[in-house]
Write a protein that holds these residues in place. Structure first.
Motif, PDB file in Angstrom:
ATOM      1  N   SER A 173      36.497  28.661  52.398  1.00  0.00           N
ATOM      2  CA  SER A 173      37.668  29.426  52.732  1.00  0.00           C
ATOM      3  C   SER A 173      37.449  30.101  54.324  1.00  0.00           C
ATOM      4  O   SER A 173      38.130  30.181  55.019  1.00  0.00           O
ATOM      5  N   LEU A 174      36.312  30.513  54.148  1.00  0.00           N
ATOM      6  CA  LEU A 174      35.981  31.454  55.284  1.00  0.00           C
ATOM      7  C   LEU A 174      35.991  30.581  56.467  1.00  0.00           C
ATOM      8  O   LEU A 174      36.600  30.677  57.641  1.00  0.00           O
ATOM      9  N   VAL A 175      35.340  29.235  56.229  1.00  0.00           N
ATOM     10  CA  VAL A 175      34.919  28.224  57.198  1.00  0.00           C
ATOM     11  C   VAL A 175      36.501  27.771  57.621  1.00  0.00           C
ATOM     12  O   VAL A 175      36.761  27.777  59.081  1.00  0.00           O
ATOM     13  N   TRP A 176      37.319  27.426  57.035  1.00  0.00           N
ATOM     14  CA  TRP A 176      38.759  27.089  57.121  1.00  0.00           C
ATOM     15  C   TRP A 176      39.589  28.078  58.216  1.00  0.00           C
ATOM     16  O   TRP A 176      40.186  27.898  58.922  1.00  0.00           O
ATOM     17  N   SER A 183      39.518  29.839  44.616  1.00  0.00           N
ATOM     18  CA  SER A 183      40.100  28.660  44.780  1.00  0.00           C
ATOM     19  C   SER A 183      41.553  28.379  45.396  1.00  0.00           C
ATOM     20  O   SER A 183      41.906  27.644  45.904  1.00  0.00           O
ATOM     21  N   THR A 184      42.313  29.456  44.823  1.00  0.00           N
ATOM     22  CA  THR A 184      43.746  29.585  45.450  1.00  0.00           C
ATOM     23  C   THR A 184      43.551  29.434  46.949  1.00  0.00           C
ATOM     24  O   THR A 184      44.170  28.969  47.653  1.00  0.00           O
ATOM     25  N   TRP A 185      42.810  30.593  47.524  1.00  0.00           N
ATOM     26  CA  TRP A 185      42.859  30.637  48.777  1.00  0.00           C
ATOM     27  C   TRP A 185      41.925  29.711  49.608  1.00  0.00           C
ATOM     28  O   TRP A 185      42.444  29.271  50.624  1.00  0.00           O
ATOM     29  N   TYR A 186      41.297  28.894  48.957  1.00  0.00           N
ATOM     30  CA  TYR A 186      40.768  27.596  49.426  1.00  0.00           C
ATOM     31  C   TYR A 186      41.859  26.459  49.630  1.00  0.00           C
ATOM     32  O   TYR A 186      41.918  25.973  50.886  1.00  0.00           O
ATOM     33  N   TRP A 187      42.829  26.365  48.929  1.00  0.00           N
ATOM     34  CA  TRP A 187      43.547  25.480  49.069  1.00  0.00           C
ATOM     35  C   TRP A 187      44.542  25.996  50.027  1.00  0.00           C
ATOM     36  O   TRP A 187      45.076  25.039  51.022  1.00  0.00           O
TER      37      TRP A 187
END
Lengths: 315, 290
Positions: free
Chosen positions: A36-39, A158-162
């Motif tokens: 998520s940090l990468v995105w 995982s929520t923030w990943y999406w």
């Protein structure tokens, strides 16, 4: 082949596929967090690349806009009772407005002078954030309310990943398409030669300002996302070193390459995670890697790699 | 009035250090067109090496000399290992290389030394001198005197020696300099070594007043860069004037307006100056050829 299945669509589909498939390989929620940090960083870097890579203008204070976005979602809900998403929009508007206001005089400057002017702006934003502790919590930072939409609260890695993954895909789509619009072509024209662009009838000042505002909005949204994701924010996110980190992502990945910005962000975010094994030597190794890659891959990772591939294919 | 002189002296003292850092930026920029963001790390090295060598029992003057030699060695290594191999790269790429170098040097200092703040004893005692009612640290005179000596020596070197003229020629036009037989690679190495020495001396002189630690370089590099731009990039006299002006602005701004926004005054003034004079206070007008 239908016209819509061009190079840009392929890039976008591959990126979306990576975002979807990657979680299958993740053994723990820690990986969701790093990704998520990468995105989020990639999103900010893509915006900065529109300014640096396409329009050819340097900004050494870009984290200032990142900070404005981050503190908007922190201060809005905490002090003004705004919903997070409203604060995020307000942050983006403030970033755009301030970029527009200061952009006109600042973008008249060239080269190192533009660098120091943008650096100065970044330093000023960071200073205000650090000093106005009644609003911002000062150097210690402050807690950020969770994002909630229609009663649903976004929390967990995982929520923030999406969320961040989807936002990145949209941001990539916009940046890729922007390059092919008249605006994108005008950016590239003034990158190559401002005088030639002016002779060709391009309003140089207007397009520089546009690129600056677009880059500022990208950074502001990224800042808001990071703040809500972490649930906490401190002035470092608006500081000079973070500005430099963003510039390094863009240049390391490849100026003018949207994919390059994502790769640059991925390298610069994951490296320190890997290097924590060497803890003490983390900074030495990070500095060394930056120096070595800039010497041997001057155009950045993605352009260098694609040139190498093209040569191999031809041979 | 005493207050005024107090701010004046502290502004000039800090400003002198900014001036030396700016001078280092200018020297390297003139010889090689590189903005060396590791310039602040030379100041850090000057202070830190002196502290640790002196702590090992070496007398202070000798420790200071060792620190200068160490910084020069680092400066030359930076040129030979990082800048020279990247010849022909774009300005942004070169800036990122020097930023990489500054991260590396900070990391190395953290391992080699430690993360604490360190102090050196004042060179001639701590009894304040009364100057127009202001209490001035004796070390301030060392800083101001040291800066004046360095500026004069540099001026004499550039104007009076053959090697100095070679530096000026390289700064004016690198290709032409090479054509008349000047070894521009040597000149560039000299510029990196020289700017490292100047930075290290600044670090040694100021450490008794402001303390030092492995990460003091970043802020100093920012201020030095700002001072060099304020004076007009590439102009040595402008660098000195810019540095002193920046120090005074900070001191008076902090004293009379707000101490929490001390660092802001410098940058606000720089922005205002650049809007009015896009080449800095002493910068030459350059005509762009198409």
């Amino acid at each position: 082949m239908p016209a819509w299945f061009g190079h840009r669509s392929v890039t976008l589909i591959v990126l979306a596929a990576i975002v979807v498939v990657l979680p299958l390989l993740f053994p723990s929620s820690y990986y969701f967090r790093v990704a998520s940090l990468v995105w989020v960083s990639a999103f900010a870097a893509i915006g900065l690349n529109i300014l640096m890579g396409q329009a050819g203008q340097v900004s050494l204070g870009h984290a200032g806009f990142f900070g404005i976005g981050a503190y908007a979602v922190a201060i809005g809900p905490a002090h003004l009772g705004l919903p997070s998403w409203g604060a995020l929009l307000i942050g983006a508007v403030i970033s755009a407005a301030s970029a527009w206001l200061v952009g006109r005089p600042v973008l008249r400057l060239k080269g190192h002078y533009l660098a120091i002017a943008t650096l100065g702006l970044g330093v000023l934003v960071a200073l205000v954030i650090t000093t106005e502790s009644r609003w911002t919590g000062g150097p210690d930072g402050m807690a950020v309310a969770k994002l909630s939409l229609f009663g649903w609260r976004a929390s967990g890695s995982s929520t923030w990943y999406w969320i961040s993954g989807s936002v990145l895909v949209v941001g990539t789509w916009i940046a890729l398409n922007l390059g092919e619009t008249p605006t994108g072509r005008a950016f590239r024209a003034l990158h190559d030669s401002e005088i030639a662009a002016r002779v060709a009838g391009i309003d140089v000042a207007r397009f520089k300002l546009q690129a600056f505002v677009i880059a500022a909005v990208y950074a502001s949204l990224a800042g808001s996302m990071l703040a809500m994701m972490n649930g906490f924010i401190n002035p470092d996110q608006a500081g000079f070193l973070h500005s430099i980190e963003l510039v390094t992502m863009v240049v390391l990945g490849g100026l003018g390459s949207v994919v390059g910005s994502i790769v640059g962000a991925a390298v610069l975010i994951t490296l320190p995670q890997v290097l924590t094994v060497f803890q003490e030597y983390e900074h030495v190794l990070l500095g060394l890697i930056i120096i070595v890659s800039m010497i041997f891959m001057r155009d950045g990772i993605v352009p260098t790699a694609s040139k190498w591939l093209a040569r191999r294919v031809r041979a | 009035m005493a207050e005024f002189f107090q701010f004046l002296m502290s502004g000039l003292t800090v400003g002198a250090v900014y001036a030396l850092v700016a001078l280092g930026f200018t020297l390297v920029y003139n010889a090689s067109d590189v903005i060396n963001f590791a310039q602040g790390e030379f100041v850090m090295l000057g202070g830190m090496v002196t502290v640790f060598v002196a702590a090992a029992g070496v007398p202070l003057p000798l420790a200071a000399l060792i620190a200068v030699v160490a910084a020069v060695a680092v400066g030359l290594l930076l040129y030979w290992l990082a800048i020279e191999p990247a010849r022909g790269a774009s300005a942004v790429t070169l800036i990122i290389i020097t930023i990489g170098a500054s991260i590396l040097l900070r990391g190395a200092a953290q391992i080699l030394f430690d993360k604490q703040f360190h102090k050196l004893p004042s060179f001639s005692g701590d009894a304040p001198v009364n100057l127009f009612g202001a209490a001035v640290q004796p070390q301030s005179f060392w800083v101001l005197g040291g800066t004046a000596v360095i500026v004069l020596l540099l001026y004499a070197f550039l104007e009076r020696t053959l090697l100095g003229k070679a530096v000026l020629a390289t700064a004016a036009n690198r290709l032409a300099a090479r054509l008349v037989g000047i070894n521009t690679a040597t000149v560039m190495a000299l510029a990196f070594g020289g700017s490292a020495a100047i930075g290290a001396i600044a670090g040694i002189l100021i450490t008794p007043i402001t303390l030092t630690s492995y990460d003091v370089g970043t802020l100093l590099a920012l201020k030095g860069f700002a001072a060099a731009m304020l004076g007009g990039m590439g102009n040595p006299l402008g660098a000195v004037a810019g540095g002193l002006l920046l120090g005074l602005l900070e001191a008076f701004g902090a004293g009379y307006i707000s101490s929490t926004y001390k660092d802001a005054f410098a940058f606000i003034v720089i922005l205002v100056v650049l809007f009015a004079m896009p080449r800095g206070l002493f910068g030459r007008r350059v005509v762009e050829r198409v």
